[in-house]
Scaffold this motif. Structure first.
Motif, PDB file in Angstrom:
ATOM      1  N   GLY A   1      25.898  33.424  50.182  1.00 21.44           N
ATOM      2  CA  GLY A   1      25.818  32.164  50.906  1.00 21.44           C
ATOM      3  C   GLY A   1      25.375  32.351  52.340  1.00 21.44           C
ATOM      4  N   ILE A   2      25.918  33.385  53.019  1.00 22.56           N
ATOM      5  CA  ILE A   2      25.523  33.679  54.396  1.00 22.56           C
ATOM      6  C   ILE A   2      24.055  34.082  54.443  1.00 22.56           C
ATOM      7  CG2 ILE A   2      25.859  35.262  56.327  1.00 22.56           C
ATOM      8  CD1 ILE A   2      28.074  33.282  56.171  1.00 22.56           C
ATOM      9  N   GLU A   3      23.645  34.933  53.501  1.00 21.31           N
ATOM     10  CA  GLU A   3      22.250  35.382  53.473  1.00 21.31           C
ATOM     11  C   GLU A   3      21.304  34.207  53.238  1.00 21.31           C
ATOM     12  OE1 GLU A   3      22.043  38.405  50.517  1.00 21.31           O
ATOM     13  OE2 GLU A   3      23.184  39.872  51.680  1.00 21.31           O
ATOM     14  N   LYS A   4      21.692  33.295  52.362  1.00 20.93           N
ATOM     15  CA  LYS A   4      20.860  32.121  52.109  1.00 20.93           C
ATOM     16  C   LYS A   4      20.760  31.247  53.346  1.00 20.93           C
ATOM     17  CE  LYS A   4      20.295  28.201  48.952  1.00 20.93           C
ATOM     18  NZ  LYS A   4      20.858  27.428  47.826  1.00 20.93           N
ATOM     19  N   GLN A  59      36.704  21.255  66.826  1.00 19.62           N
ATOM     20  CA  GLN A  59      36.119  22.412  66.136  1.00 19.62           C
ATOM     21  C   GLN A  59      36.029  22.119  64.639  1.00 19.62           C
ATOM     22  OE1 GLN A  59      35.058  25.854  67.060  1.00 19.62           O
ATOM     23  NE2 GLN A  59      34.293  25.407  65.016  1.00 19.62           N
ATOM     24  N   LYS A  60      34.886  22.353  64.041  1.00 17.00           N
ATOM     25  CA  LYS A  60      34.725  22.138  62.599  1.00 17.00           C
ATOM     26  C   LYS A  60      35.163  23.386  61.834  1.00 17.00           C
ATOM     27  CE  LYS A  60      30.847  18.885  63.005  1.00 17.00           C
ATOM     28  NZ  LYS A  60      30.775  18.890  64.492  1.00 17.00           N
ATOM     29  N   PHE A  61      35.887  23.151  60.731  1.00 16.70           N
ATOM     30  CA  PHE A  61      36.390  24.225  59.880  1.00 16.70           C
ATOM     31  C   PHE A  61      35.979  23.966  58.430  1.00 16.70           C
ATOM     32  CE2 PHE A  61      39.281  24.077  63.470  1.00 16.70           C
ATOM     33  CZ  PHE A  61      39.562  25.407  63.739  1.00 16.70           C
ATOM     34  N   ALA A  62      35.855  25.048  57.660  1.00 20.39           N
ATOM     35  CA  ALA A  62      35.553  24.917  56.230  1.00 20.39           C
ATOM     36  C   ALA A  62      36.343  25.943  55.436  1.00 20.39           C
ATOM     37  CB  ALA A  62      34.056  25.108  55.969  1.00 20.39           C
ATOM     38  N   SER A  63      36.846  25.518  54.295  1.00 15.10           N
ATOM     39  CA  SER A  63      37.495  26.420  53.345  1.00 15.10           C
ATOM     40  C   SER A  63      36.664  26.445  52.075  1.00 15.10           C
ATOM     41  CB  SER A  63      38.914  25.949  53.023  1.00 15.10           C
ATOM     42  OG  SER A  63      39.450  26.724  51.963  1.00 15.10           O
ATOM     43  N   PRO A  64      36.286  27.644  51.601  1.00 18.73           N
ATOM     44  CA  PRO A  64      35.444  27.706  50.403  1.00 18.73           C
ATOM     45  C   PRO A  64      36.206  27.455  49.114  1.00 18.73           C
ATOM     46  CG  PRO A  64      36.007  29.899  51.108  1.00 18.73           C
ATOM     47  CD  PRO A  64      36.575  28.968  52.150  1.00 18.73           C
ATOM     48  N   SER A  65      37.525  27.437  49.195  1.00 16.69           N
ATOM     49  CA  SER A  65      38.330  27.295  47.983  1.00 16.69           C
ATOM     50  C   SER A  65      39.265  26.104  48.122  1.00 16.69           C
ATOM     51  CB  SER A  65      39.119  28.575  47.716  1.00 16.69           C
ATOM     52  OG  SER A  65      39.900  28.915  48.834  1.00 16.69           O
ATOM     53  N   GLU A  66      39.962  25.819  47.035  1.00 19.34           N
ATOM     54  CA  GLU A  66      40.847  24.663  47.001  1.00 19.34           C
ATOM     55  C   GLU A  66      42.011  24.827  47.972  1.00 19.34           C
ATOM     56  OE1 GLU A  66      41.760  23.161  42.945  1.00 19.34           O
ATOM     57  OE2 GLU A  66      40.532  24.855  42.321  1.00 19.34           O
ATOM     58  N   ILE A  67      42.375  23.735  48.623  1.00 18.98           N
ATOM     59  CA  ILE A  67      43.568  23.667  49.446  1.00 18.98           C
ATOM     60  C   ILE A  67      44.460  22.610  48.815  1.00 18.98           C
ATOM     61  CG2 ILE A  67      44.502  22.951  51.681  1.00 18.98           C
ATOM     62  CD1 ILE A  67      42.148  24.233  53.033  1.00 18.98           C
ATOM     63  N   PHE A  68      45.650  23.002  48.429  1.00 16.01           N
ATOM     64  CA  PHE A  68      46.502  22.098  47.655  1.00 16.01           C
ATOM     65  C   PHE A  68      47.350  21.231  48.581  1.00 16.01           C
ATOM     66  CE2 PHE A  68      45.491  25.629  44.824  1.00 16.01           C
ATOM     67  CZ  PHE A  68      44.981  24.926  43.737  1.00 16.01           C
ATOM     68  N   VAL A 209      30.661  30.303  43.900  1.00 21.49           N
ATOM     69  CA  VAL A 209      31.413  30.227  45.151  1.00 21.49           C
ATOM     70  C   VAL A 209      30.496  30.394  46.358  1.00 21.49           C
ATOM     71  CG1 VAL A 209      33.321  31.244  46.447  1.00 21.49           C
ATOM     72  CG2 VAL A 209      33.465  31.077  43.974  1.00 21.49           C
ATOM     73  N   GLU A 210      29.384  31.105  46.177  1.00 24.27           N
ATOM     74  CA  GLU A 210      28.469  31.281  47.302  1.00 24.27           C
ATOM     75  C   GLU A 210      27.950  29.943  47.832  1.00 24.27           C
ATOM     76  OE1 GLU A 210      25.963  31.566  43.549  1.00 24.27           O
ATOM     77  OE2 GLU A 210      27.902  32.298  44.219  1.00 24.27           O
ATOM     78  N   SER A 211      27.917  28.941  46.957  1.00 30.78           N
ATOM     79  CA  SER A 211      27.454  27.621  47.384  1.00 30.78           C
ATOM     80  C   SER A 211      28.434  26.963  48.352  1.00 30.78           C
ATOM     81  CB  SER A 211      27.253  26.710  46.165  1.00 30.78           C
ATOM     82  OG  SER A 211      26.243  27.219  45.312  1.00 30.78           O
ATOM     83  N   THR A 212      29.724  27.316  48.253  1.00 30.85           N
ATOM     84  CA  THR A 212      30.703  26.737  49.168  1.00 30.85           C
ATOM     85  C   THR A 212      30.614  27.367  50.555  1.00 30.85           C
ATOM     86  OG1 THR A 212      32.491  28.274  48.577  1.00 30.85           O
ATOM     87  CG2 THR A 212      32.271  26.279  47.251  1.00 30.85           C
ATOM     88  N   THR A 213      29.854  28.436  50.691  1.00 28.91           N
ATOM     89  CA  THR A 213      29.545  28.986  52.015  1.00 28.91           C
ATOM     90  C   THR A 213      28.320  28.290  52.600  1.00 28.91           C
ATOM     91  OG1 THR A 213      30.468  31.146  51.465  1.00 28.91           O
ATOM     92  CG2 THR A 213      28.885  31.071  53.264  1.00 28.91           C
ATOM     93  N   PHE A 214      27.285  28.172  51.795  1.00 29.28           N
ATOM     94  CA  PHE A 214      26.038  27.583  52.281  1.00 29.28           C
ATOM     95  C   PHE A 214      26.186  26.088  52.575  1.00 29.28           C
ATOM     96  CE2 PHE A 214      21.989  25.421  51.440  1.00 29.28           C
ATOM     97  CZ  PHE A 214      21.140  26.086  52.314  1.00 29.28           C
ATOM     98  N   PHE A 238      26.910  23.869  41.639  1.00 29.79           N
ATOM     99  CA  PHE A 238      28.058  24.691  42.010  1.00 29.79           C
ATOM    100  C   PHE A 238      28.716  25.331  40.788  1.00 29.79           C
ATOM    101  CE2 PHE A 238      27.344  22.926  45.980  1.00 29.79           C
ATOM    102  CZ  PHE A 238      28.255  23.329  46.936  1.00 29.79           C
ATOM    103  N   ALA A 239      28.326  24.924  39.607  1.00 31.02           N
ATOM    104  CA  ALA A 239      28.861  25.493  38.367  1.00 31.02           C
ATOM    105  C   ALA A 239      27.723  25.569  37.355  1.00 31.02           C
ATOM    106  CB  ALA A 239      30.012  24.644  37.825  1.00 31.02           C
ATOM    107  N   GLY A 240      27.851  26.500  36.418  1.00 36.74           N
ATOM    108  CA  GLY A 240      26.790  26.647  35.421  1.00 36.74           C
ATOM    109  C   GLY A 240      27.120  27.774  34.463  1.00 36.74           C
ATOM    110  N   LEU A 241      26.078  28.387  33.927  1.00 36.78           N
ATOM    111  CA  LEU A 241      26.226  29.447  32.936  1.00 36.78           C
ATOM    112  C   LEU A 241      25.503  30.705  33.415  1.00 36.78           C
ATOM    113  CD1 LEU A 241      25.361  27.409  29.706  1.00 36.78           C
ATOM    114  CD2 LEU A 241      27.641  27.826  30.669  1.00 36.78           C
TER     115      LEU A 241
END
Length: 300
Positions: A1-4, A59-68, A209-214, A238-241
Motif C-alpha cells: 500500500g505504501i509503495e503504491k 490530526q487525521k488518523f487511520a486504522s487499517p483494521s477493524e476497531i470494535f 489489507v494493502e488497500s486499507t493503507t492506500f 478490497f476482497a477477492g480470490l
C-alpha cells in the motif's frame, strides 16, 4: 500500500517502527509533533489510539483494521473489509467441484464477523448445488492452534466432506494440512495460501489489507477524508480470490478431472461477480441477518 501510494500519489510516506508495549504511544506523539497529514496506526491498542485522536482533533488518523467501537472521532477512519461476497464466489467454486456433495467450513468462532465468511460461502455452495450439505465446526475463538484445526478438519472429512473452507487464522493451517493428509481439498483465507499445500488448496479468499493503507492516503490527497467506519469489499477491490492475481497452483498441480472444470467455473465466477457488483444479486451478510437473503439461507 505504501509503495503504491509513492508510485501513484504526490506523497511522501515515513514508516516508524516500534518495539515494546509503551513505545507506540510515544511514537504516535512524535509523529503528531511532526505534523504529518495522516497517521496510520498498525496493530495499535484501541483505547490509546482513539484517545490520541480525541486529544488531537486536527490530526487525521487511520486504522487499517477493524476497531470494535460504536463510534469513532471525526478525525479517525477505520476499515472493515466485507468478505461475504467473495466468500460466496468461493462457495460457487466448491459447489461446482465437490464429488460427495458434502462440504465443510472450519470457522474460528461463532460471531457475525466470522459468519460473514461462512454464510456467504454456504449461499454460494447451495446456489450451484442445492442438494449439497454444508457442515460447519466452530473453534471457540482459538485462532492459534493448528492441531485443533487439523483434528476438526479430519472430523469433517470423516463425515464425508471433500472440500473445507478454513476461516480460522493460524488454526486454519491445520485444515490445509488435513486436506493433504487425506488427499482431499481445502480453501485458503485472507492471503494467498494456495502454495502451502500445493494441489490441495483450490483457491484462497483474499482480504486485500494493502488497500486499507492506500485508500486513506488517497482520500487525504483528494480532500475527501471523512472520519468514521468505512466498509469496503468486492466492488471496491478490497476482497477477492487468489485467482484474480494470477494464482495457478491448483490449476497446474490439482487432479486432472477437477482442473478440467476450471474454465467453466471461472466463467461462472465472473458472471456472478458482475451480478453482485451491479446489485443484481444479493449475498447474505451476517451483520444484517434479518435481510431476505439471510432469512432464506438460514432456513436451509
Amino acid at each position: 500500500g505504501i509503495e503504491k501510494a509513492h508510485a501513484e500519489l504526490p506523497v511522501k510516506c515515513a514508516i516508524i517502527e516500534t518495539n515494546g508495549v509503551a513505545e507506540p504511544a510515544t511514537a504516535l506523539r512524535g509523529a503528531i509533533a511532526q505534523d504529518y497529514d495522516l497517521i496510520r496506526g498498525l496493530a495499535m491498542d484501541t483505547e490509546m489510539f482513539v484517545n490520541l485522536a480525541t486529544e488531537f482533533p486536527d490530526q487525521k488518523f487511520a486504522s487499517p483494521s477493524e476497531i470494535f467501537l460504536d463510534t469513532l472521532p471525526e478525525n479517525m477512519i477505520a476499515y472493515q473489509i466485507d468478505v461475504h461476497e467473495s466468500s460466496f464466489l468461493v462457495g460457487l467454486i466448491v459447489g461446482s467441484l465437490t464429488k460427495t456433495k458434502t462440504v465443510g467450513a472450519v470457522v474460528g468462532g461463532d460471531a457475525p464477523g466470522l459468519n460473514q465468511f461462512y454464510y456467504g460461502y454456504k449461499q454460494g455452495v447451495l446456489e450451484v448445488c442445492p442438494d449439497c450439505t454444508v457442515l460447519v465446526s466452530y473453534l471457540g475463538f482459538e485462532f492459534s492452534n493448528p492441531t485443533l484445526g487439523l483434528e476438526t478438519a479430519l472430523g469433517l472429512y470423516d463425515q464425508g466432506a471433500d472440500i473445507i473452507y478454513q476461516v480460522a487464522g493460524r488454526s486454519g493451517e491445520g485444515v490445509l494440512e488435513a486436506a493433504a493428509q487425506r488427499n482431499l481439498f481445502a480453501i485458503g483465507v485472507d492471503s494467498n495460501q494456495d502454495d502451502i499445500q500445493p494441489g490441495f488448496v483450490i483457491v484462497s479468499m483474499l482480504k486485500k489489507v494493502e488497500s486499507t493503507t492506500f485508500d486513506p492516503i488517497k482520500l487525504v490527497v483528494d480532500g475527501t477524508f471523512q472520519g468514521g467506519f468505512q466498509r469496503r469489499g468486492l466492488k471496491e477491490g478490497f476482497a477477492g480470490l487468489s485467482w484474480d492475481e494470477g494464482a495457478t497452483t491448483f490449476e497446474t498441480q490439482g487432479p486432472a478431472d477437477m482442473t478440467a472444470k476450471l474454465p467453466d467455473i471461472k466463467a461462472l465466477v465472473e458472471e456472478y461477480r458482475a451480478k453482485i457488483v451491479n446489485g443484481e444479486y444479493k449475498v447474505c451478510d451476517a451483520f444484517f441477518a434479518d435481510t431476505p437473503e439471510c432469512v432464506e439461507l438460514l432456513a436451509k
